[in-house]
Design a protein around this motif. Structure first.
Motif, short mmCIF file in Angstrom:
data_model
loop_
_atom_site.label_atom_id
_atom_site.label_comp_id
_atom_site.label_asym_id
_atom_site.label_seq_id
_atom_site.Cartn_x
_atom_site.Cartn_y
_atom_site.Cartn_z
N ARG A 1 2.95 3.39 12.81
CA ARG A 1 1.49 3.47 12.89
C ARG A 1 0.86 2.28 13.61
NH1 ARG A 1 -1.31 7.79 12.06
NH2 ARG A 1 -3.00 6.60 11.09
N HIS A 2 1.68 1.35 14.08
CA HIS A 2 1.21 0.14 14.77
C HIS A 2 0.25 -0.66 13.88
CE1 HIS A 2 2.53 0.72 19.12
NE2 HIS A 2 3.13 1.67 18.41
N VAL A 3 0.60 -0.75 12.60
CA VAL A 3 -0.16 -1.56 11.64
C VAL A 3 0.51 -2.92 11.53
CG1 VAL A 3 -0.85 -1.80 9.22
CG2 VAL A 3 -1.01 0.43 10.35
N THR A 4 -0.28 -3.97 11.58
CA THR A 4 0.24 -5.33 11.37
C THR A 4 0.33 -5.60 9.88
OG1 THR A 4 -0.74 -6.09 13.45
CG2 THR A 4 -0.15 -7.78 11.83
N SER A 5 1.48 -6.04 9.41
CA SER A 5 1.65 -6.29 7.97
C SER A 5 2.15 -7.70 7.72
CB SER A 5 2.63 -5.28 7.36
OG SER A 5 3.90 -5.36 7.98
N PHE A 6 1.63 -8.30 6.66
CA PHE A 6 2.01 -9.64 6.24
C PHE A 6 2.52 -9.58 4.80
CE2 PHE A 6 -1.15 -10.19 9.54
CZ PHE A 6 -0.55 -11.14 10.37
N ALA A 7 3.63 -10.26 4.54
CA ALA A 7 4.25 -10.28 3.22
C ALA A 7 4.01 -11.63 2.56
CB ALA A 7 5.75 -10.01 3.33
N PRO B 1 0.83 -1.21 0.00
CA PRO B 1 0.00 0.00 0.00
C PRO B 1 0.87 1.26 0.00
CG PRO B 1 -0.64 -1.53 1.75
CD PRO B 1 0.65 -2.02 1.20
N ASP B 2 0.35 2.33 -0.57
CA ASP B 2 1.04 3.61 -0.53
C ASP B 2 1.08 4.14 0.90
OD1 ASP B 2 1.42 3.59 -3.24
OD2 ASP B 2 -0.27 4.90 -3.69
N GLU B 3 2.03 5.06 1.15
CA GLU B 3 2.10 5.70 2.46
C GLU B 3 0.79 6.41 2.80
OE1 GLU B 3 5.42 8.20 3.15
OE2 GLU B 3 6.92 6.66 2.71
N SER B 4 0.16 7.00 1.79
CA SER B 4 -1.10 7.72 2.03
C SER B 4 -2.18 6.78 2.55
CB SER B 4 -1.57 8.41 0.76
OG SER B 4 -1.80 7.46 -0.28
N VAL B 5 -2.17 5.54 2.08
CA VAL B 5 -3.14 4.54 2.56
C VAL B 5 -2.82 4.15 4.00
CG1 VAL B 5 -3.97 2.17 2.25
CG2 VAL B 5 -3.64 3.65 0.25
N ILE B 6 -1.56 3.91 4.29
CA ILE B 6 -1.17 3.47 5.63
C ILE B 6 -1.50 4.54 6.67
CG2 ILE B 6 0.82 2.86 7.07
CD1 ILE B 6 2.04 1.61 4.51
N ARG B 7 -1.35 5.80 6.29
CA ARG B 7 -1.65 6.89 7.23
C ARG B 7 -3.16 6.98 7.52
NH1 ARG B 7 2.82 9.77 8.24
NH2 ARG B 7 4.52 9.68 6.70
N ARG B 8 -3.97 6.40 6.67
CA ARG B 8 -5.43 6.40 6.90
C ARG B 8 -5.88 5.22 7.76
NH1 ARG B 8 -7.71 6.60 0.94
NH2 ARG B 8 -9.74 6.46 2.02
N LEU B 9 -5.01 4.26 7.97
CA LEU B 9 -5.40 3.08 8.74
C LEU B 9 -5.31 3.35 10.24
CD1 LEU B 9 -3.54 0.26 6.74
CD2 LEU B 9 -5.96 0.93 6.58
N HIS C 1 4.19 -5.74 13.68
CA HIS C 1 3.03 -5.99 14.55
C HIS C 1 3.26 -5.26 15.87
CE1 HIS C 1 -0.33 -7.88 16.54
NE2 HIS C 1 0.47 -8.38 17.48
N GLY C 2 2.24 -4.53 16.31
CA GLY C 2 2.31 -3.89 17.61
C GLY C 2 3.45 -2.91 17.79
N GLY C 3 3.84 -2.24 16.72
CA GLY C 3 4.92 -1.26 16.81
C GLY C 3 6.31 -1.86 16.72
N ASP C 4 6.39 -3.15 16.40
CA ASP C 4 7.69 -3.83 16.26
C ASP C 4 7.84 -4.39 14.85
OD1 ASP C 4 8.45 -3.44 18.95
OD2 ASP C 4 7.28 -5.21 19.56
#
Length: 375
Positions: free
Chosen positions: A107-113, A74-82, A357-360
């Motif tokens: 942003r404390h977003v959980t991401s999976f690759a 996702p773009d940075e603009s999308v992540i900032r909206r989460l 995940h969780g800021g890590d």
């Protein structure tokens, strides 16, 4: 819970992470399904098809998403909206998007690759690298057919016999085997080589002739080949030279995620090919198996046309999207319990594919890259 598929913004990306036929799978799991307008248009999937399947098409769908799915990161603009605690699922190549990963952590977003899904039996239905390699391998063979100005199959006519094309495939992973199978179905005589001796049986099962260079094995973990020494690589190129020179079409498919593609073929080897020959380098995006290939371009080396692949699965967005979307459905199903998105980080698939995940930053190689960049 709300799951949202993004409209891809990466240049040249035509795939989409959700197809109408699979919307119902998410609904059955307990999700509301959202999709950005025009997300499927490059794959010939209209907004009306998604609406008819039960999805809500909305430009604001991301704003209240619990899970965001996409092909490219996702773009940075999308992540900032989460919101904090939301999750993203996409391909997420760490080396090329470290600032994005830093933002996901912040942003404390959980991401999976998706490229980190382990190659274990239980994860086969989630393995997007495999599904997209299948598409790329088929496309490689079709590119070779289109570019080669002669028949692939043997033709016996009253006017004489036209011999079949000679095709050599280097690399017999999923993409290579699909290229072999497609070229063989089209009637070519196919020879193939892989550094893993176990691949010889798979090559033969496709009707091709395995090339045996009688060199040491480079069988590695996870179905990939081990990195070879420069001496071993030079000897391999020397032994492959006559096979390359005799080929009407050469297809190279050797690549390992996160690493530069091995150099299998030099410019001098290509220069020995006959006039009108074709080279298709699937690995051009990651450095190239063929010296001089360029991603997204066709260049002339000697008498041969050399086609460099660039995001090859996106050249067949319909089937590529369908396969990728099914991979996503299977992963989300694994991480859903009682209608809620609840990843179990004790599960090998979940733990291995998680980047933040969780800021890590949970993926150690990615964390090491970030720490090295900050020093």
């Amino acid at each position: 819970m709300r799951i949202v598929a993004l409209k891809e913004s990466h240049p040249g990306e035509t795939r989409v992470a959700m197809v109408p036929d699979l919307v119902g799978k998410f609904v059955t799991l307990g999700y509301e399904v959202g999709i950005e307008p025009g997300a499927g248009e490059n794959a010939l999937l209209s907004d009306d098809l998604y609406t008819a399947a039960g999805a809500v098409v909305s430009a604001d769908a991301v704003d209240d998403a619990d899970v965001v799915i996409s092909v490219q990161p996702p773009d940075e603009s999308v992540i900032r909206r989460l919101r904090p605690g939301a999750a993203t699922i996409s391909f997420l190549p760490a080396q090329s998007c470290l600032p994005l990963i830093s933002l996901l952590r912040e942003r404390h977003v959980t991401s999976f690759a998706m490229e980190l899904i382990p190659r274990i039996s239980r994860a086969q239905s989630i393995d997007a690298l495999t599904s997209q390699s299948l598409v790329a391998g088929y496309r490689c063979a079709i590119v070779a057919v289109e570019a080669l100005r002669r028949f692939f199959p043997l033709n016996m006519t009253a006017a004489g016999t036209v011999p079949p094309a000679e095709v050599v495939v280097l690399g017999a992973g999923v993409a290579g085997l699909q290229a072999i199978a497609t070229a063989k179905r089209l009637g070519a005589v196919v020879r193939a080589y892989d550094v893993r001796p176990s691949s010889a049986e798979e090559i033969a099962s496709m009707g091709a002739h395995p090339i045996d260079l009688e060199l040491e094995t480079l069988e590695g973990a996870g179905g990939y080949a081990r990195e070879m020494s420069e001496d071993r690589a030079a000897r391999q190129r020397e032994l492959l030279t006559p096979y390359v020179a005799a080929a009407d079409a050469l297809i190279t498919t050797a690549a390992v995620p996160g690493r530069e593609a091995p150099r299998l073929v030099t410019r001098q080897m290509v220069e020995q090919m006959a006039p009108g020959s074709v080279v298709v380098d699937l690995a051009a995006d990651s450095g190239g198996n063929v010296e001089g290939s360029r991603p997204g371009e066709t260049v002339q080396i000697g008498h041969a046309q050399v086609w460099g692949g660039s995001n090859v699965p996106a050249q067949m967005p319909g089937p590529a999207s369908r396969l990728y979307a099914q991979n996503i459905v299977n992963l989300v199903t694994l991480m859903t319990a009682d209608g809620a998105f609840a990843p179990d980080f004790e599960d090998e698939i979940v733990a291995t594919s998680c980047v933040t995940h969780g800021g890590d930053v949970r993926h150690e190689p990615t964390r090491a890259l970030l720490e090295g960049e900050s020093q």
